[in-house]
Motif scaffolding. Structure first.
Motif, PDB file in Angstrom:
ATOM      1  N   GLY A  77       0.785  -1.228   0.000  1.00  0.00           N
ATOM      2  CA  GLY A  77       0.000   0.000   0.000  1.00  0.00           C
ATOM      3  C   GLY A  77       0.815   1.275   0.000  1.00  0.00           C
ATOM      4  N   ARG A  78       2.128   1.157  -0.192  1.00  0.00           N
ATOM      5  CA  ARG A  78       2.961   2.371  -0.287  1.00  0.00           C
ATOM      6  C   ARG A  78       3.834   2.287  -1.530  1.00  0.00           C
ATOM      7  NH1 ARG A  78       2.709   1.698   5.245  1.00  0.00           N
ATOM      8  NH2 ARG A  78       1.892   3.552   6.275  1.00  0.00           N
ATOM      9  N   LEU A  79       4.085   3.444  -2.155  1.00  0.00           N
ATOM     10  CA  LEU A  79       5.011   3.466  -3.286  1.00  0.00           C
ATOM     11  C   LEU A  79       6.428   3.552  -2.717  1.00  0.00           C
ATOM     12  CD1 LEU A  79       3.154   5.803  -5.786  1.00  0.00           C
ATOM     13  CD2 LEU A  79       3.562   3.351  -6.009  1.00  0.00           C
ATOM     14  N   VAL A  80       7.233   2.519  -2.980  1.00  0.00           N
ATOM     15  CA  VAL A  80       8.547   2.465  -2.354  1.00  0.00           C
ATOM     16  C   VAL A  80       9.664   2.725  -3.364  1.00  0.00           C
ATOM     17  CG1 VAL A  80       7.831   0.931  -0.497  1.00  0.00           C
ATOM     18  CG2 VAL A  80       8.596  -0.040  -2.664  1.00  0.00           C
ATOM     19  N   HIS A  81       9.296   2.932  -4.642  1.00  0.00           N
ATOM     20  CA  HIS A  81      10.330   3.039  -5.657  1.00  0.00           C
ATOM     21  C   HIS A  81       9.736   3.763  -6.849  1.00  0.00           C
ATOM     22  CE1 HIS A  81      14.172   1.550  -7.287  1.00  0.00           C
ATOM     23  NE2 HIS A  81      13.547   1.522  -8.444  1.00  0.00           N
ATOM     24  N   ASP A  82      10.489   4.664  -7.475  1.00  0.00           N
ATOM     25  CA  ASP A  82       9.969   5.437  -8.596  1.00  0.00           C
ATOM     26  C   ASP A  82      11.149   5.880  -9.439  1.00  0.00           C
ATOM     27  OD1 ASP A  82       8.946   7.278 -10.358  1.00  0.00           O
ATOM     28  OD2 ASP A  82       7.709   8.317  -8.889  1.00  0.00           O
ATOM     29  N   GLU A  83      11.310   5.274 -10.603  1.00  0.00           N
ATOM     30  CA  GLU A  83      12.498   5.562 -11.417  1.00  0.00           C
ATOM     31  C   GLU A  83      12.173   5.584 -12.894  1.00  0.00           C
ATOM     32  OE1 GLU A  83      16.090   3.096 -10.330  1.00  0.00           O
ATOM     33  OE2 GLU A  83      16.720   5.173 -10.579  1.00  0.00           O
ATOM     34  N   PRO A  84      12.851   6.474 -13.663  1.00  0.00           N
ATOM     35  CA  PRO A  84      12.694   6.412 -15.120  1.00  0.00           C
ATOM     36  C   PRO A  84      13.231   5.093 -15.661  1.00  0.00           C
ATOM     37  CG  PRO A  84      13.869   8.409 -14.444  1.00  0.00           C
ATOM     38  CD  PRO A  84      13.736   7.561 -13.239  1.00  0.00           C
ATOM     39  N   ARG A  85      12.675   4.668 -16.790  1.00  0.00           N
ATOM     40  CA  ARG A  85      13.047   3.398 -17.410  1.00  0.00           C
ATOM     41  C   ARG A  85      14.564   3.253 -17.593  1.00  0.00           C
ATOM     42  NH1 ARG A  85      14.983  -0.387 -18.812  1.00  0.00           N
ATOM     43  NH2 ARG A  85      14.651  -1.757 -20.599  1.00  0.00           N
ATOM     44  N   GLU A  86      15.227   4.324 -18.062  1.00  0.00           N
ATOM     45  CA  GLU A  86      16.646   4.209 -18.421  1.00  0.00           C
ATOM     46  C   GLU A  86      17.496   3.815 -17.222  1.00  0.00           C
ATOM     47  OE1 GLU A  86      15.381   7.877 -18.992  1.00  0.00           O
ATOM     48  OE2 GLU A  86      14.103   6.518 -20.133  1.00  0.00           O
TER      49      GLU A  86
END
Ligand SMILES: Nc1ncnc2c1ncn2[C@@H]1O[C@H](COP(=O)(O)OP(=O)(O)O)[C@@H](O)[C@H]1O
Ligand SMILES: [Mg+2]
Lengths: 229, 308
Positions: free
Chosen positions: A207-216
């Motif tokens: 229930g939490r966003l733990v990671h957020d990265e551009p594809r590259e």
């Protein structure tokens, strides 16, 4: 294009999403990764107005949709391809797509939809329930596109679909994005598919966003670690 | 029971009772169509359906009186106005009831059952207060009276033919509304998956209201037809509701053709047997047969075959 802020969703007393924040730019494809039970479907359903939002807000193109009913959200540009596809089984392929035209008032299925999915044109008089899984998935996407959305939500589109068709689907989704400049949110467990379609990869864990990265710059092993049981 | 008759007499009796059953058949079809649409669409069992029919019958009665008193020149065609008004009156009341009562009770089948039953009692009392407890009848224009002789013993009542043609037209109209119009497509989408229908942009609440109104409106037309075979009283609708439920279940709840076939079977069986047996005995036999068939085919006479 899609703006989600401080987003909490609960079933009765039990809170499943504990404050999500993310945005999706116009023409961007994001993948929300997470194992079973992490809240992907709950997020999709609440964005669609099927499960109520407890706290926080969601906005499409600057318009707050948090308290709208499903059909009003569709009118504001959200479209939804649910997990398990959920096409209307006793209606024909053509009628299934036409249900997506309810708000626009158009009567005829726009030609570019059949252009994307030629197999649906061949089968337009068949009942939806008699299509194969992959064909039903195409039908569900076609139905969603018929509403002429700004944001397309797809919940685990690869579930139960053959690998060859999965690759084809990634190609089609990118083509849709390029042609229509719409934003796409897919939830996934299959990393290869996500890396294939997405411009950005997010990970949802309990229930939490733990990671957020551009594809590259995605560290594949790190994301894979989140997905392994 | 057949022993006292010769073969030709028997043939004529069957034919005449069959034609006499045409109006009953039409009333059943119209009632069952409305009930099946409402049940199939929203899972609501409308216990007040008979009262919507009676509303149509009273509207027809009022029309008959009005035309007799003020527009005698047009009396011959008052029935067409009466049917349109019966449809509108019952449909409007239906929309009102859906808005004020039914929509708060979706997903609670027992509560809707009780609520619509309560509504049926309220309507019966309302009719009693407004129209009186005595039964009333309509005057039919001359052209609807009498019958066409087919052979020297077989005669077909004209009003029977008229009502049946009418029912045929309405059944076709319902087919077009459900399977060829936008409203029908939305209705079927809501039936199959309410949540998903909303998520493709269908205003499901509006669809519910329209569908309920349509079902009730058709019951109103059934009421118009009913005035030709029975006299209209506050509780006359009660007699028809059970038969109508039976027809809907027997025909297979999702099938238009099934509804019509089962109305035909049941009304004809009833009408023919009533000649030889008492009315209640005829009813018992019909019921037993239907129950027997339903035990062998629980899905009803007709059902759609698809993979789910
Ligand atoms: N209708 C429901 N009522 C209560 N809890 C639910 C309901 N649906 C899902 N949940 C719970 O919410 C959590 C997230 O489920 P879900 O969103 O379906 O996850 P995912 O789609 O990522 O597999 C799970 O713990 C699940 O048990
Ligand atoms: Mg899920």
């Amino acid at each position: 294009m899609l703006n989600v802020a401080h987003y909490h969703v609960a079933y009765g007393q039990s809170e499943v999403l504990h404050g999500l924040d993310f945005t999706v730019a116009p023409g961007e494809i994001i993948a929300i990764m997470g194992r079973n039970g992490m809240g992907k479907t709950t997020l999709m359903k609440s964005l669609m107005g099927i499960v109520p939002t407890k706290d926080g807000a969601a906005a499409v193109d600057g318009v707050d949709v948090t308290t709208m009913k499903s059909y009003e959200r569709v009118a504001n540009g959200i479209a939804y391809v649910p997990q398990g596809r959920l096409i209307f089984p006793t209606m024909t392929v053509q009628e299934n797509i036409e249900t997506g035209l309810s708000l626009s008032g158009r009567r005829k299925v726009p030609g570019d939809i059949y252009e994307l999915f030629p197999v649906l044109l061949d089968m337009k008089s068949r009942r939806g329930g008699n299509l194969s899984g992959g064909q039903q998935q195409q039908l569900a996407i076609a139905r969603a596109l018929a509403t002429n959305p700004k944001v397309l939500l797809l919940d685990e589109p690869t579930e139960g679909i053959q690998p060859s068709i999965i690759r084809e689907m990634a190609r089609v989704l990118k083509r849709i994005r390029d042609e229509r400049e719409l934003s796409i949110v897919v939830s996934e467990q299959v990393l290869s598919f996500a890396l294939d379609v997405a411009d950005r990869v997010l990970v949802l864990e309990n229930g939490r966003l733990v990671h957020d990265e551009p594809r590259e710059s995605v560290d594949e092993e790190k994301v894979a670690a989140f997905l392994s049981v | 029971m057949f022993a006292d008759y010769t073969w030709t007499e028997l043939g004529s009796i069957f034919a005449m009772q069959g034609f006499a059953g045409l109006i009953l058949f039409s009333v059943f079809v119209l009632m069952a169509l409305g009930l099946a649409i409402i049940f199939g669409q929203m899972g609501v069992i409308n216990m007040a359906h008979g009262e919507f029919m009676i509303l149509g019958a009273y509207v027809t009665y009022l029309c008959s009186n009005f035309f007799e008193a003020y527009l005698p020149a047009l009396f011959g065609i008052y029935f067409f106005f009466a049917m349109a008004l019966a449809f509108l009156a019952a449909g409007t009341l239906g929309a009102l009831v859906e808005w004020s009562l039914i929509r708060h009770l979706y997903k609670r089948p027992l509560d809707t059952l009780l609520a619509t039953w309560g509504l049926s009692l309220i309507l019966q009392q309302a009719y009693r207060s407004i129209f009186g407890a005595r039964e009333v009848g309509v005057t039919l224009p001359n052209w609807l009276l009498g019958s066409v002789p087919l052979t020297d013993i077989i005669e077909i009542p004209i009003n029977g033919i008229f009502v049946m043609v009418l029912t045929f037209v309405i059944a076709i109209a319902v087919y077009f509304i459900l399977f060829r119009s936008r409203m029908g497509m939305q209705t079927r989408a809501v039936v199959q998956n309410r949540v998903m229908a909303g998520a493709v942009g269908i205003n499901t609440e509006k669809v519910d209201r329209n569908t309920f109104a349509l079902g009730c409106g058709i019951a109103g037309i059934a009421g118009s037809a009913f005035t030709m075979i029975g006299s209209t009283g506050p509780t006359a609708g009660q007699l028809y509701i059970v038969d109508t439920f039976l027809i809907v279940v027997f025909g297979g709840a999702a099938s238009l053709v099934g509804t019509i076939a089962s109305s035909f079977a049941i009304s004809q069986a009833q009408s023919t047997m009533e000649f030889f047996l008492s009315g209640s005995m005829a009813k018992v036999l019909t019921l037993l047969t239907v129950v027997g068939i339903l035990m062998l085919r629980p899905q009803g006479l007709f059902s759609l075959k698809i993979r789910r």
